[in-house]
Scaffold this active site. Sequence first.
Site, PDB file in Angstrom:
ATOM      1  N   GLN A 115       0.837  -1.198   0.000  1.00 34.93           N
ATOM      2  CA  GLN A 115       0.000   0.000   0.000  1.00 34.93           C
ATOM      3  C   GLN A 115       0.874   1.249   0.000  1.00 34.93           C
ATOM      4  OE1 GLN A 115      -3.209  -0.061   2.901  1.00 34.93           O
ATOM      5  NE2 GLN A 115      -2.733   2.022   3.496  1.00 34.93           N
ATOM      6  N   SER A 118       1.236   6.330   2.844  1.00 35.19           N
ATOM      7  CA  SER A 118       1.938   7.287   3.710  1.00 35.19           C
ATOM      8  C   SER A 118       3.173   7.858   3.035  1.00 35.19           C
ATOM      9  CB  SER A 118       2.375   6.603   5.003  1.00 35.19           C
ATOM     10  OG  SER A 118       1.270   6.286   5.782  1.00 35.19           O
ATOM     11  N   SER A 150       4.915  -1.766   4.323  1.00 37.19           N
ATOM     12  CA  SER A 150       5.138  -3.187   4.616  1.00 37.19           C
ATOM     13  C   SER A 150       5.034  -3.960   3.317  1.00 37.19           C
ATOM     14  CB  SER A 150       4.094  -3.767   5.569  1.00 37.19           C
ATOM     15  OG  SER A 150       3.517  -2.801   6.360  1.00 37.19           O
ATOM     16  N   GLU A 233      -9.221  -1.302   6.399  1.00 34.28           N
ATOM     17  CA  GLU A 233      -8.019  -1.508   7.204  1.00 34.28           C
ATOM     18  C   GLU A 233      -8.374  -1.585   8.681  1.00 34.28           C
ATOM     19  OE1 GLU A 233      -5.065   1.521   6.630  1.00 34.28           O
ATOM     20  OE2 GLU A 233      -3.538   0.382   7.698  1.00 34.28           O
ATOM     21  N   GLU A 366      -3.777   8.907  18.528  1.00 31.92           N
ATOM     22  CA  GLU A 366      -4.334  10.259  18.652  1.00 31.92           C
ATOM     23  C   GLU A 366      -5.397  10.502  17.568  1.00 31.92           C
ATOM     24  OE1 GLU A 366      -1.156   9.432  18.928  1.00 31.92           O
ATOM     25  OE2 GLU A 366      -0.996   9.849  21.076  1.00 31.92           O
TER      26      GLU A 366
END
Lengths: 396, 377
Positions: A115, A118, A150, A233, A366
């Site tokens: 994926q 990020s 990953s 996810e 968070e």
Amino acid sequence: MTTAPDADEVRRRTRDLLSAYPPATTERTAFLRARFDAGLAWVHYPAGLGGLDAPRSLQPVVDAALAAAGAPGNDPRRIGIGLGMAAPTILGFGTDEQKRRFLRPLWAGEEVWCQLFSEPGAGSDLAALGTRAVRDGSDWVVDGQKVWTSSAHVARWAILIARTDPDLPKHRGISYFICDMTDPGVEVRPLRQITGEAEFNEVFLTGVRIPDSRRLGPVGEGWKVAQTTLMNERVSIGGARIPREGGMIGPVSRTWRERPELRTHDLHQRLLTLWVEAEVARLTGERLRQQLVAGQPGPEGSGMKLAFARLNQEISGLEVELLGQEGLLYGDWTMRRPELVDFTGRDAGYRYLRSKGNSIEGGTSEVLLNIVAERVLGLPAEPRNDKDVAWKDLSR
Amino acid sequence: MTAPNQSAATPDLLYSEAEEDLRSAVRSLLADRAGAPAVTAAAESGTPYDPRLWKALATGIGAAGLLVPETLGGQGASHREAAVVLEELGRGVTPAPFLTSAVAATGTLLALEAEDGPVAALLAELASGRTTAVLAVPFATPPSGALTGAVAASAGVLDGTVRGVADAVAADVLLVPTAEGLYEVRTAGDAVALEPLVALDLTRPLAAVTLAGATGTLLADAAAADGAVRHGLLTGAGLLASEQLGLAEWCLTETVRYTRERHQFNRPVGSFQSLKHRMAQLWLQVVSARAAARNAADALATGSPDAPLAVAVAQAYCSKAAVHAAEECVQLHGGIGMTWEHPAHLYLKRAKADSIAYGTAGSHLGTVAGLAEIPAP
């Protein structure tokens, strides 16, 4: 109109598959392909795409019968990103051709997915991503850098989001692609982590050409498509039933029982508190599973990741302390590139360090707390100053 | 040593339709009769329970006899239903002797498995809702605690004082454990003195019970009595977790509501991340408390061998969750949370008292240590 298959029909099809492809004499991949073609891969998927349009609750019927017959599985941990994130997104937004091309080898474990979401400058604020995709004839040319990827070193394909219009506000100028990891310009570099290993990667994309036929969903609507991926996810809980002491509390409880010389009163109180919290988290997961089975999915799923992240960190930290002198040691700092994360097969020091990622990967704690506060509790959103500003004018 | 065995049966952690119906009935009764102002007024009046409310709950809804078999005039329901009633009583911080009489005292008597005689007669009386009974032990007693010693029995005549007995002032019957066995003592006689104590929890009165030559009826000999009273306390502790759950839910819901409405710095205070995160953490504790409380109620209802551990886990978790919820409720309401007028204080006082009732979280952790084989050094 045809009616959805029932449990008897699913059982009959499973028996037919087993007699046509006896597991003892059928090669693994051949069996998995045949299972896909029989609609028994994920029964709730459409017919012809590995499913039967059947209720999801019938999947355990298939799984149990195949396991009892000793049939090979598709190693869902190794292909988790493909199964959990790429597949539902392709199903939801892919063209017929994309669905036919990608779903079967994905499910059968022949092609591993990663994926490319990020970026170094866009983690929790994912929609701020800066990887560019520029149209060039029937292709898109992609340049940028992704991180925390990953499986990139073993992946054949990637789901990728990239910016196609920097003049629009950040959520509106993103498009969603399927990237061939073997294409020129894709460079995967190991990213050595806190544990000493490189389980994740950095991925550099330099002039990578992606044909427009590998775009998922309309141009500029990639954020909407990505929401499907991200929602899937986070729906990670639900399938498996965890036994008491099934998580990280297991190894430390066993050490406590087997090594009376390590026990102190302080550690005893802390271990008991964590034992209770781990048991309660297990029951909360079990209750969520029962809600899903009863067709009343609750919002608890969004909280389970938070609970397990904190518990894993506290329990593994306590375990290192319990080991005392031995806790000063670490298994091995040699740089390695594991295909999988294996928590329970490793020592306490590794567990302690690796679990620090649990509150960051797949959404930081968070951000998840914000999601719970806003979507579950209905609290007002934070004031935002990035909504109507073109991406190119945002500060970064 | 190996890990403690997983109980064979998987607990049912959901609510049945019948349980949801019962919840609706209790909730609408409480909304009509026991809103926050009424609870505050009752707490100040010196008459802790509104007899009409208790009658409606006990006999109208049949709550008094939920655990009692139908052959003895009860509802023949289970701990799962009683737990749902307690969730609602906790949510309303309702003053009512349900936990002490219909759960703990009734649970003690049921453990004696009597089909006739004085135990069965008393159960039938309790199930009717006309009589309430309490265990004459301090409210803080855990299921593993010391039960006898305060009251001496000699040929059916009882002497002694027990302090901190919850709901005794409104009770008709005391169940008194002594070295000789378990006695039934009617509170109406001259030889029984009930001295109200000033309690931290305004909604659950405490009393010192003094027996001075009181006449008791022997319900069970010492051996049977010990197991029965412990079972009563275990039942009380296990279902107290549901009261704590309901209480925590109210605190969370009201805090979310208030912080959405209250503006400071030109924004709803509930939009500040520091507050949102605290409420999200609280929500996670509440959903976890629900799983723990349902597990305890289900284990008691099914008579599971896992019940003592399920109850200890629920108490160790839910006591802290409820106190935390009430403390956050007071804090996040700001100044108004400190006022007598706002009901938050009633919840804080109930939560703190509940965290001691039927054993502290620490004493339940001690039980977990034994049952989960995590022995002390």
